[in-house]
Scaffold this active site. Structure first.
Site, PDB file in Angstrom:
ATOM      1  N   CYS A   1      44.298  41.308  41.409  1.00 19.33           N
ATOM      2  CA  CYS A   1      45.585  41.558  42.037  1.00 19.33           C
ATOM      3  C   CYS A   1      46.670  41.677  40.962  1.00 19.33           C
ATOM      4  CB  CYS A   1      45.930  40.417  42.988  1.00 19.33           C
ATOM      5  SG  CYS A   1      47.472  40.688  43.910  1.00 19.33           S
TER       6      CYS A   1
ATOM      7  N   ASP B   1      49.477  40.405  41.122  1.00 20.66           N
ATOM      8  CA  ASP B   1      50.285  39.178  41.139  1.00 20.66           C
ATOM      9  C   ASP B   1      50.446  38.603  39.730  1.00 20.66           C
ATOM     10  OD1 ASP B   1      50.986  36.318  41.442  1.00 20.66           O
ATOM     11  OD2 ASP B   1      50.715  36.696  43.577  1.00 20.66           O
TER      12      ASP B   1
ATOM     13  N   ARG C   1      50.892  35.798  38.696  1.00 18.04           N
ATOM     14  CA  ARG C   1      50.306  34.476  38.457  1.00 18.04           C
ATOM     15  C   ARG C   1      48.805  34.532  38.208  1.00 18.04           C
ATOM     16  NH1 ARG C   1      52.433  32.311  44.048  1.00 18.04           N
ATOM     17  NH2 ARG C   1      51.596  34.368  44.514  1.00 18.04           N
TER      18      ARG C   1
ATOM     19  N   HIS D   1      42.732  36.207  45.130  1.00 17.45           N
ATOM     20  CA  HIS D   1      43.328  34.892  44.852  1.00 17.45           C
ATOM     21  C   HIS D   1      43.979  34.328  46.110  1.00 17.45           C
ATOM     22  CE1 HIS D   1      47.684  36.085  44.645  1.00 17.45           C
ATOM     23  NE2 HIS D   1      47.132  37.260  44.490  1.00 17.45           N
TER      24      HIS D   1
ATOM     25  N   CYS E   1      47.703  35.050  48.165  1.00 15.56           N
ATOM     26  CA  CYS E   1      47.981  36.463  47.862  1.00 15.56           C
ATOM     27  C   CYS E   1      49.038  37.004  48.837  1.00 15.56           C
ATOM     28  CB  CYS E   1      46.701  37.280  47.969  1.00 15.56           C
ATOM     29  SG  CYS E   1      46.932  39.030  47.553  1.00 15.56           S
TER      30      CYS E   1
HETATM   31 ZN   LIG Z   1      47.710  39.023  45.359  1.00 14.29          ZN
END
Ligand SMILES: [Zn+2]
Length: 207
Positions: free
Chosen positions: A47, A49, A51, A103, A106
């Site tokens: 992803c 993302d 993080r 994750h 998400c």
């Molecule tokens: Zn995500």
């Protein structure tokens, strides 16, 4: 650790210079070796993302992973971007292991499962993950289970990993490689927990 929201672009460039200098101080040939080519161990499809930085969570560095990231780690059939990444990774670089890593927490999956569907491009994109939600809903209905919201979303995150592995297995670039070298590339489904930093295999996802 500096709060990234407060960092200016000049801060980021200064950090880059400090990082590069530290690498050379530790290992003078570090960058010279990297210019010689790449032999990454794994193709990571994760992803976008912020993080979930692939190299950091696996304790890897430059040269270790070939990485493709998008919102909700989706493998779309009509996405020539990911098809080209998979082709280059498996045919040209000879990578034998492909990981789809979702994750928990998400935002993409949360939006895909929201009562009010997202609109625009993000809605179109996340609709591809909608099948994961429907599969989880059907399984829960059959079992008569109603988990609380966060537990439900974790199930959808895991199911989305399985779904994207299925999509991956349908791509012609993967099938072509399997025809030449049965079983390779191996496909793996993982999920990362932002709250613990740990990665685990998604049950029933390994091929
Ligand atoms: Zn995500």
């Amino acid at each position: 650790m500096v709060n990234s929201r407060r960092m200016s672009l000049s801060d980021l460039l200064a950090q880059n210079r400090a990082w590069a200098a530290a690498q050379v101080a530790r290992d003078p040939d570090y960058f010279a070796r990297l210019t010689g080519g790449q032999h990454p161990r794994v193709l990571w499809i994760g992803c976008s993302d912020s993080r979930v930085p692939a190299e950091q969570v696996l304790g890897c560095g430059p040269g270790d992973l070939f990485v493709h990231r998008n919102v909700a780690n989706i493998v779309a059939y009509n996405d020539i971007n990911i098809a080209a990444v998979v082709q280059f990774a498996t045919h040209n670089l000879g990578i034998e292991d492909v990981v789809v890593c979702g994750h928990y927490g998400c935002g993409g999956i949360r939006a895909a499962c929201a009562h009010e569907a997202p609109t625009g491009y993000i809605g179109d994109w996340l609709a591809i993950a909608g099948w994961a939600q429907r599969a989880v809903d059907a399984r829960l209905a059959a079992a008569g289970r109603v988990p609380e919201r966060e537990a439900y979303l974790r199930l959808v995150v895991e199911e989305n990993v399985r779904l994207q592995l299925t999509h991956l297995s349908h791509l012609s670039v993967v099938r072509d490689r399997w025809a030449r070298t049965p079983g390779v590339p191996r496909l793996h489904g993982w999920v990362y927990d932002i709250g613990t930093g740990l990665v685990k295999a998604v049950e029933g996802s390994d091929t």
